[in-house]
Design a protein around this motif. Structure first.
Motif, PDB file in Angstrom:
ATOM      1  N   GLY A 127       0.788  -1.228   0.000  1.00 43.05           N
ATOM      2  CA  GLY A 127       0.000   0.000   0.000  1.00 43.05           C
ATOM      3  C   GLY A 127       0.817   1.272   0.000  1.00 43.05           C
ATOM      4  O   GLY A 127       0.319   2.324   0.368  1.00 43.05           O
ATOM      5  N   HIS A 149      -4.868   3.976  -4.590  1.00 41.96           N
ATOM      6  CA  HIS A 149      -6.155   3.791  -3.926  1.00 41.96           C
ATOM      7  C   HIS A 149      -7.068   4.932  -4.383  1.00 41.96           C
ATOM      8  O   HIS A 149      -6.611   5.852  -5.083  1.00 41.96           O
ATOM      9  N   VAL A 190      -4.564  -1.733  -9.492  1.00 42.60           N
ATOM     10  CA  VAL A 190      -4.845  -1.650  -8.060  1.00 42.60           C
ATOM     11  C   VAL A 190      -5.175  -3.038  -7.530  1.00 42.60           C
ATOM     12  O   VAL A 190      -5.710  -3.874  -8.245  1.00 42.60           O
ATOM     13  N   GLY A 237      -5.265  -1.544  -2.566  1.00 40.15           N
ATOM     14  CA  GLY A 237      -5.840  -0.209  -2.393  1.00 40.15           C
ATOM     15  C   GLY A 237      -7.351  -0.169  -2.446  1.00 40.15           C
ATOM     16  O   GLY A 237      -7.963   0.868  -2.160  1.00 40.15           O
ATOM     17  N   ARG A 286     -15.077   0.725  -2.651  1.00 42.92           N
ATOM     18  CA  ARG A 286     -13.727   1.249  -2.926  1.00 42.92           C
ATOM     19  C   ARG A 286     -13.343   1.037  -4.388  1.00 42.92           C
ATOM     20  O   ARG A 286     -12.682   1.875  -4.983  1.00 42.92           O
ATOM     21  N   PHE A 335     -12.474   4.066  -6.845  1.00 45.41           N
ATOM     22  CA  PHE A 335     -11.201   4.081  -7.567  1.00 45.41           C
ATOM     23  C   PHE A 335     -11.447   4.349  -9.049  1.00 45.41           C
ATOM     24  O   PHE A 335     -10.801   5.212  -9.657  1.00 45.41           O
TER      25      PHE A 335
END
Length: 120
Positions: free
Chosen positions: A42, A66, A89, A92, A104, A108
């Motif tokens: 990360g 992220h 990704v 993230g 998420r 993103f």
């Protein structure tokens, strides 16, 4: 796709030979020296290092991306005039190690799309 770990400008020396063997290069953050495993830490690398990137080599950007930093990453790299082909990704967009969070992921993608549209 060939992956190249990046932590310092010297790491970009691997890009030209790898580019001759692959359709795309994936530039990923090198894990910390004390890491017990190779990826998913990360932590992004310093995108400024990419100023030394060969200008004719399409690549994917990875490492520590992220929803909160992907737009900045895209804008930063595109400002160098580089042929950024996309972003990658994994951790993230996780709510816990190995658990992808649908919200998420949506955030993103939305942030990445907004960044690309802003640069068009």
């Amino acid at each position: 796709i060939k992956a190249v770990g990046v932590a310092a400008p010297a790491d970009l020396a691997l890009v030209p030979p790898m580019a001759s063997m692959a359709d795309l290069i994936l530039l990923d953050a090198k894990p910390p020296k004390d890491a017990a495993y190779p990826g998913g830490h990360g932590r992004p690398f310093d995108w400024g290092i990419l100023r030394g990137m060969p200008p004719d080599t399409p690549f994917l950007l990875s490492g520590g991306l992220h929803p909160g930093n992907v737009a900045e990453a895209i804008a930063s790299v595109r400002a160098f005039g580089l042929p950024l082909a996309g972003v990658d990704v994994s951790s993230g967009v996780e709510s816990a190690p190995g658990v992808k969070d649908p919200q998420r992921i949506e955030d993103f993608i939305a942030a990445a799309r907004r960044a690309v549209q802003a640069l068009a």
